[in-house]
Motif scaffolding. Structure first.
Motif, PDB file in Angstrom:
ATOM      1  N   CYS A 256       0.833  -1.200   0.000  1.00 17.24           N
ATOM      2  CA  CYS A 256       0.000   0.000   0.000  1.00 17.24           C
ATOM      3  C   CYS A 256       0.873   1.258   0.000  1.00 17.24           C
ATOM      4  O   CYS A 256       0.571   2.234  -0.719  1.00 17.24           O
ATOM      5  N   GLU A 257       1.927   1.238   0.780  1.00 18.13           N
ATOM      6  CA  GLU A 257       2.822   2.391   0.842  1.00 18.13           C
ATOM      7  C   GLU A 257       3.449   2.675  -0.521  1.00 18.13           C
ATOM      8  O   GLU A 257       3.620   3.836  -0.914  1.00 18.13           O
ATOM      9  N   ARG A 258       3.786   1.638  -1.269  1.00 19.77           N
ATOM     10  CA  ARG A 258       4.365   1.831  -2.598  1.00 19.77           C
ATOM     11  C   ARG A 258       3.401   2.541  -3.536  1.00 19.77           C
ATOM     12  O   ARG A 258       3.804   3.252  -4.454  1.00 19.77           O
ATOM     13  N   HIS A 259       2.114   2.325  -3.294  1.00 16.98           N
ATOM     14  CA  HIS A 259       1.107   2.980  -4.127  1.00 16.98           C
ATOM     15  C   HIS A 259       0.590   4.275  -3.505  1.00 16.98           C
ATOM     16  O   HIS A 259      -0.324   4.902  -4.046  1.00 16.98           O
ATOM     17  N   GLY A 260       1.151   4.656  -2.372  1.00 17.42           N
ATOM     18  CA  GLY A 260       0.794   5.924  -1.749  1.00 17.42           C
ATOM     19  C   GLY A 260      -0.564   5.957  -1.081  1.00 17.42           C
ATOM     20  O   GLY A 260      -1.175   7.032  -0.958  1.00 17.42           O
ATOM     21  N   VAL A 261      -1.040   4.796  -0.630  1.00 23.16           N
ATOM     22  CA  VAL A 261      -2.339   4.764   0.051  1.00 23.16           C
ATOM     23  C   VAL A 261      -2.188   4.034   1.385  1.00 23.16           C
ATOM     24  O   VAL A 261      -1.384   3.098   1.505  1.00 23.16           O
ATOM     25  N   PRO A 262      -2.941   4.424   2.394  1.00 22.74           N
ATOM     26  CA  PRO A 262      -2.868   3.731   3.685  1.00 22.74           C
ATOM     27  C   PRO A 262      -3.568   2.366   3.619  1.00 22.74           C
ATOM     28  O   PRO A 262      -4.580   2.206   2.919  1.00 22.74           O
ATOM     29  N   LEU A 263      -3.039   1.416   4.358  1.00 22.46           N
ATOM     30  CA  LEU A 263      -3.687   0.104   4.455  1.00 22.46           C
ATOM     31  C   LEU A 263      -5.111   0.246   4.979  1.00 22.46           C
ATOM     32  O   LEU A 263      -6.009  -0.492   4.561  1.00 22.46           O
ATOM     33  N   ARG A 264      -5.350   1.202   5.871  1.00 22.61           N
ATOM     34  CA  ARG A 264      -6.692   1.382   6.417  1.00 22.61           C
ATOM     35  C   ARG A 264      -7.711   1.653   5.314  1.00 22.61           C
ATOM     36  O   ARG A 264      -8.835   1.148   5.343  1.00 22.61           O
ATOM     37  N   ALA A 265      -7.327   2.458   4.341  1.00 17.80           N
ATOM     38  CA  ALA A 265      -8.251   2.788   3.249  1.00 17.80           C
ATOM     39  C   ALA A 265      -8.586   1.557   2.427  1.00 17.80           C
ATOM     40  O   ALA A 265      -9.742   1.329   2.047  1.00 17.80           O
ATOM     41  N   VAL A 266      -7.583   0.745   2.172  1.00 15.92           N
ATOM     42  CA  VAL A 266      -7.785  -0.461   1.358  1.00 15.92           C
ATOM     43  C   VAL A 266      -8.666  -1.449   2.126  1.00 15.92           C
ATOM     44  O   VAL A 266      -9.586  -2.056   1.562  1.00 15.92           O
ATOM     45  N   ALA A 267      -8.397  -1.600   3.424  1.00 15.54           N
ATOM     46  CA  ALA A 267      -9.186  -2.526   4.240  1.00 15.54           C
ATOM     47  C   ALA A 267     -10.634  -2.073   4.342  1.00 15.54           C
ATOM     48  O   ALA A 267     -11.557  -2.897   4.316  1.00 15.54           O
TER      49      ALA A 267
END
Length: 322
Positions: A256-267
């Protein structure tokens, strides 16, 4: 995603925002929360447009309901769900995960009268004249009574107009699937079994609900916290996460960090890709957590991230993604 889009639960007239707030933490789950903080958390969610709130008698032995009702009093155009199957009675709480103001005891009761009594007492604690959705709460060891006594009571209450939707909330999908097959439920709350770490609900419950037009509410999408902050000591399914689970969540976080988004958002956004899922519930204990949930719901997720999760064997390629 639009976290404030209103969608109907099943074939009822009850609607919810795609993002809802779970209010177990306002009852003191894991640690105490003050009255002002609890009110501020609901106020912040409301300010951003959240109109779906979920509580239960269990949460703080009635404390979450009292605080929820006080904060929502005088407002309208919101959807509130609570639960039945546990009664709050004088005594000492036996649930170490819940904190309450005084000596209370939680007792199981899935009888028809127990359901109606629980509903009446919830309205008294809430100080409100309605509850929109009523869930059977964790009837894992009480299936027969839940189906033969509690469910008919809920169906009657729906017909009377006392509640708007019949539901059940559990941490397992198998029994919820059996409930779905009765044809009597409008929606079902599945906690922790349709997340980035655990998609077991996809094997039975979600396809059954999609076929029957039953709405699924996805709770526990952070799996008790490890998907919000994947560090050693984080919680998974209400207890400290095993090292292998932490490592898997950390691997997801790095992608997620590589794509610039927080894991929380994806979850948070992941469950909503399934057509049976109407809404997600995020547990909040402060205005900061409420604001963060709204922010995470609005984060754009690049398609490449989902492909990378699949390529890294961190997500099944057959699972629907946004």
């Amino acid at each position: 995603m639009d976290p404030f889009e209103r969608v109907a639960l099943g074939r009822t007239g009850v609607t919810v925002t795609r993002l809802g707030m779970g209010l177990a933490p306002l009852g003191g789950l894991y640690s105490a929360v003050g009255d002002d903080t609890a009110t501020a958390a609901i106020d912040e969610a409301w300010r951003h447009g959240v109109r779906f709130f979920d509580t239960a008698p269990l949460y703080g032995s009635g404390l979450s309901e009292r605080r929820s009702g006080a904060a929502l009093s005088g407002r309208d155009d919101f959807t509130l769900s609570t639960k039945v199957g546990r009664l709050v009675t004088p005594g000492r709480t036996e649930d170490p995960g819940m904190w309450s103001e005084g000596p209370q005891e939680i007792t199981w009761d899935f009888s028809g009268e127990g359901v109606r009594r629980s509903h009446r007492e919830s309205l008294e604690r809430l100080g409100l004249d309605r509850v929109d959705v009523l869930h059977l709460h964790d009837p894992d060891d009480h299936y027969v009574q839940a189906v033969t006594e509690a469910l008919p009571a809920l169906v009657s209450m729906r017909a009377e107009g006392t509640i708007g939707a019949v539901s059940a909330g559990m941490n397992q999908s198998a029994m919820l699937t059996e409930f779905a097959r009765t044809g009597q439920f409008d929606c079902l709350l599945l906690a922790g079994r349709y997340t980035l770490l655990d998609q077991s609900g996809l094997a039975d419950l979600l396809p059954e609900c999609e076929r029957r037009g039953i709405s699924v509410i996805a709770g526990g999408v952070y799996n008790s916290g490890v998907l919000a902050d994947p560090r050693p000591g984080a919680y998974y399914d209400y207890r400290p996460a095993p090292p292998a689970v932490v490592a898997r969540a950390q691997a997801m976080a790095r992608l997620c960090e590589r794509h610039g988004v927080p894991l929380r958002a994806v979850a948070l956004q992941f469950p909503l890709a399934h057509p049976a899922v109407a809404a997600v519930l995020i547990g909040v204990r402060s205005p900061e957590e409420a604001a963060d949930a709204v922010a995470m719901a609005r984060v754009p997720i690049p398609g490449g991230l989902w492909r990378d999760l699949v390529a890294a064997w961190l997500l099944d390629p057959t699972v629907p993604v946004p």
